[in-house]
Scaffold this active site. Structure first.
Site, short mmCIF file in Angstrom:
data_model
loop_
_atom_site.label_atom_id
_atom_site.label_comp_id
_atom_site.label_asym_id
_atom_site.label_seq_id
_atom_site.Cartn_x
_atom_site.Cartn_y
_atom_site.Cartn_z
N ARG A 20 0.81 -1.21 0.00
CA ARG A 20 0.00 0.00 0.00
C ARG A 20 0.84 1.26 0.00
O ARG A 20 0.44 2.29 -0.49
CB ARG A 20 -0.91 -0.01 1.22
CG ARG A 20 -2.35 -0.04 0.81
CD ARG A 20 -3.27 -0.01 1.95
NE ARG A 20 -2.58 -0.12 3.23
CZ ARG A 20 -3.19 -0.11 4.39
NH1 ARG A 20 -4.48 0.02 4.44
NH2 ARG A 20 -2.53 -0.22 5.52
N ASP A 23 4.51 -24.07 4.75
CA ASP A 23 5.02 -24.34 6.10
C ASP A 23 6.52 -24.43 5.89
O ASP A 23 7.01 -25.43 5.33
CB ASP A 23 4.48 -25.65 6.66
CG ASP A 23 4.95 -25.86 8.09
OD1 ASP A 23 6.16 -25.69 8.34
OD2 ASP A 23 4.13 -26.16 8.97
N HIS A 24 7.25 -23.41 6.28
CA HIS A 24 8.65 -23.35 5.85
C HIS A 24 9.49 -24.49 6.44
O HIS A 24 10.55 -24.79 5.94
CB HIS A 24 9.26 -21.98 6.10
CG HIS A 24 9.67 -21.72 7.51
ND1 HIS A 24 8.78 -21.36 8.48
CD2 HIS A 24 10.87 -21.76 8.12
CE1 HIS A 24 9.42 -21.20 9.62
NE2 HIS A 24 10.70 -21.43 9.44
N LYS A 70 13.00 -27.15 4.90
CA LYS A 70 14.33 -27.31 5.52
C LYS A 70 14.99 -28.58 4.99
O LYS A 70 14.34 -29.62 4.83
CB LYS A 70 14.21 -27.37 7.04
CG LYS A 70 13.85 -26.02 7.64
CD LYS A 70 13.89 -26.06 9.16
CE LYS A 70 13.30 -24.80 9.78
NZ LYS A 70 14.21 -23.69 9.89
N GLU A 93 13.81 -22.39 20.78
CA GLU A 93 14.33 -21.13 20.27
C GLU A 93 14.92 -20.33 21.43
O GLU A 93 14.41 -20.38 22.54
CB GLU A 93 13.20 -20.31 19.63
CG GLU A 93 12.60 -20.96 18.41
CD GLU A 93 11.62 -20.03 17.72
OE1 GLU A 93 12.04 -19.32 16.80
OE2 GLU A 93 10.44 -19.99 18.12
N ASP A 131 1.18 -21.09 16.99
CA ASP A 131 2.28 -20.55 16.19
C ASP A 131 3.23 -21.65 15.69
O ASP A 131 3.76 -21.56 14.59
CB ASP A 131 3.07 -19.55 17.05
CG ASP A 131 4.18 -18.87 16.26
OD1 ASP A 131 3.89 -18.33 15.18
OD2 ASP A 131 5.34 -18.88 16.73
N HIS A 164 4.34 -26.48 12.39
CA HIS A 164 5.69 -27.02 12.19
C HIS A 164 5.91 -28.38 12.86
O HIS A 164 6.37 -29.34 12.24
CB HIS A 164 6.75 -26.04 12.69
CG HIS A 164 6.63 -24.66 12.08
ND1 HIS A 164 6.25 -24.46 10.79
CD2 HIS A 164 6.86 -23.43 12.59
CE1 HIS A 164 6.26 -23.16 10.52
NE2 HIS A 164 6.61 -22.51 11.60
N LYS A 191 9.97 -20.44 23.32
CA LYS A 191 10.88 -19.32 23.08
C LYS A 191 11.67 -19.03 24.35
O LYS A 191 11.27 -19.42 25.45
CB LYS A 191 10.07 -18.10 22.67
CG LYS A 191 9.33 -18.32 21.35
CD LYS A 191 9.07 -17.04 20.62
CE LYS A 191 8.29 -17.26 19.35
NZ LYS A 191 9.10 -17.71 18.21
C1 BG6 Z 1 7.62 -19.12 12.53
C2 BG6 Z 1 7.02 -18.70 13.83
O1 BG6 Z 1 6.66 -19.82 11.76
O2 BG6 Z 1 8.73 -19.96 12.76
C3 BG6 Z 1 8.07 -17.99 14.67
O3 BG6 Z 1 5.93 -17.84 13.59
C4 BG6 Z 1 9.29 -18.83 14.82
O4 BG6 Z 1 7.53 -17.65 15.94
C5 BG6 Z 1 9.78 -19.34 13.47
O5 BG6 Z 1 10.30 -18.06 15.44
C6 BG6 Z 1 10.90 -20.34 13.63
O6 BG6 Z 1 11.47 -20.65 12.40
P1 BG6 Z 1 12.97 -21.14 12.27
O7 BG6 Z 1 13.12 -21.49 10.82
O8 BG6 Z 1 13.83 -20.02 12.71
O9 BG6 Z 1 13.08 -22.33 13.17
#
Ligand code: BG6
Length: 478
Positions: free
Chosen positions: A46, A172-173, A177, A211, A230, A235, A326
């Site tokens: 935007r 879903d990243h 990996k 984390e 989250d 994940h 975290k």
């Molecule tokens: C994200 C979460 O999907 O994944 C974050 O929203 C988290 O809270 C992150 O920190 C962790 O990803 P990675 O790849 O750093 O383990």
């Protein structure tokens, strides 16, 4: 292998994800020779900005993520020349005609929804209105995909109005990996493990995603989500699926996703006593969770641990212990498959209890380790000791081979190539929410607050109890 030239439009093109992951990732793929030719990448948002401004923004983002980018000046300039910017209003008409004009309909057009979920519907609608939702269109949808089953269903419904499931790429990243994919290679590419991969031989499985960071600047979002929504629902659930699923007949999107779905469907409801929630306290100048999110009474969890059960023929009797949080001791993520004791020790009691553990390390150092028992070297008689058969990828393959693409890089290239194997299907996401909703409803009904834990610890002590009461132990976070 280079992909065919394409158009990619990033909605939320000036956002955090674009800055940290998408643009630097695309640049790395460009340097690797995977993106070439007449490619156009358009940032859309935007805010007022022109193409030059966007190129400057991207250059800064790339340099910040890759110190050596400056030395690849020629590459960087060529890459930046592919970038454009269009001011687009997801809720209004601004910018849409221009997008329709500059993107080409005779090749893949991908639209990356890196925006708040409430904009998914309007964006899909506008793409349709402006003739951008044709057969060559793919949309990439970021998390969070809903906050419960109801909202996820609604999102799926809205997207399905204009797109076929084969055009929707839910990210879903974790699935991008390197080691996560390696998990499938290990399981289904070797004869060694699969015969033992069941409750007869596996005592339990631990999945840890720890984390060290706190919630940072994402307090607003996070305080409404918490660790369960989250991380766990998506994940960790995906990791569990890949560990527990039956061998798919083929490595293709629907075979893999069908098998994952069956795992989620086989999950038992989690008993309230099998869940521990925690929230970090401040220490050593570090703010507490409540301080960071600016909510003194927050009862959102920044840590969750639970015991899950996959009730099917393969896994009945083998618990899956999952935890994520975290501000823990270290950034350390791994899956540990802990095998049962040998049925009889021929070396007698004093040889001690020894177990094989297969550890799949996701980060920081990706690799796979198999703990085996051997004789302690030396003349001291038959003493046993556990040693790791270590396959840290960087050591085994050499630094170059082990320079894996970041999850996002790989996933974006998969979108362009049209490979959905590493993306979540709509039904999978809904089933995962159905399971998570019940867990959340369980603690909401009990009304208990998360337990405090110290920054830098392994989470609340009760999480230890979750395993101790079963005569087991969490692996150390290190
Ligand atoms: C994200 C979460 O999907 O994944 C974050 O929203 C988290 O809270 C992150 O920190 C962790 O990803 P990675 O790849 O750093 O383990």
């Amino acid at each position: 292998i280079p992909v065919d030239p394409f158009d990619l439009v990033i909605f939320g093109g000036t956002g955090d994800l674009a800055r940290r992951k998408i643009l630097p990732g695309l640049f790395r793929r460009y340097c690797a020779g995977q993106i070439e030719g007449d490619v156009r990448i358009t940032g859309a948002a935007r805010g007022e900005m022109d193409t030059q401004g966007y190129r400057d923004f991207a250059a800064e983002a790339i340099m910040a993520s890759d110190q050596s980018a400056g030395t690849k000046k020629a590459h960087l300039d060529e890459f930046l020349a592919m970038l454009h910017y269009v001011v687009v209003d997801a809720m209004g008409d601004d910018g849409w005609e221009e997008l329709a004009r500059i993107t080409r309909s005779d090749r893949i057009r991908a639209f990356y929804f890196s925006v708040a979920p409430r904009l998914f519907g309007p964006l899909a609608e506008r793409l349709h209105q402006h003739g951008l939702a044709d057969g060559q269109t793919r949309i990439v949808v970021e998390k969070p995909f809903g906050r419960d089953l109801k909202t996820a269903r609604e999102l799926n419904r809205v997207l399905a109005e204009h797109f076929d499931e084969s055009q929707i790429y839910r990210i879903d990243h974790y699935l991008g990996k390197e080691t996560v994919q390696n998990l499938m290679a290990i399981r289904f590419g070797n004869m060694l493990f699969e015969p033992l991969w069941n409750s007869q031989y596996v005592d339990h499985i631990q999945i840890t995603v720890a984390e060290a960071v706190g919630v940072g600047g994402r307090g607003d979002y996070y305080d409404r989500a918490g660790a369960m929504r989250d991380m766990m629902q998506n994940h960790l659930m995906q990791l569990l699926c890949l560990i527990a699923m039956e061998p798919p007949a083929k490595f293709n999107p629907d075979s893999v996703r069908d098998e994952k779905l069956k795992v989620i469907r086989a999950l038992d409801p989690v008993a309230p006593d099998d869940v521990v929630r925690g929230q970090y306290e401040g220490s050593g100048g570090r703010p507490s969770y409540r301080n960071q999110v600016g909510n003194r009474d927050s009862t959102t969890e920044s840590f969750v641990a639970l015991r899950a059960r996959v009730s099917n023929w393969r896994w009945a009797g083998t618990p899956f212990y999952l935890r994520t949080g975290k501000r823990l001791k270290e950034r350390a993520s791994e899956i540990a498959v802990v095998f049962k004791d040998a049925p009889h020790s021929i070396f007698g009691e004093e040889a001690g209890r020894h177990r094989n553990i297969l550890t799949i390390k996701l980060q920081p150092n990706e690799g796979i380790e198999l703990g085996v028992t051997i004789k302690e070297p030396g003349p001291g008689g038959m003493r046993l000791v556990d040693v790791p058969l270590d396959m840290t990828f960087a050591e085994a393959l050499g630094p170059e081979e082990a320079d894996f693409p970041d999850a996002y890089e790989r996933l974006i290239m998969d979108v362009i190539r049209g490979n959905q194997t590493l993306f979540m299907r709509g039904d999978e996401v809904e089933e995962a929410w159905a399971w998570a909703d019940e867990v959340i409803a369980g603690w909401e009904k009990r009304g208990d607050d998360p337990l405090p834990y110290a920054t830098g610890s392994a989470g609340p002590d009760d999480a230890l109890m979750l395993m101790h009461r079963d005569g087991r132990r969490w692996r150390e976070i290190k």
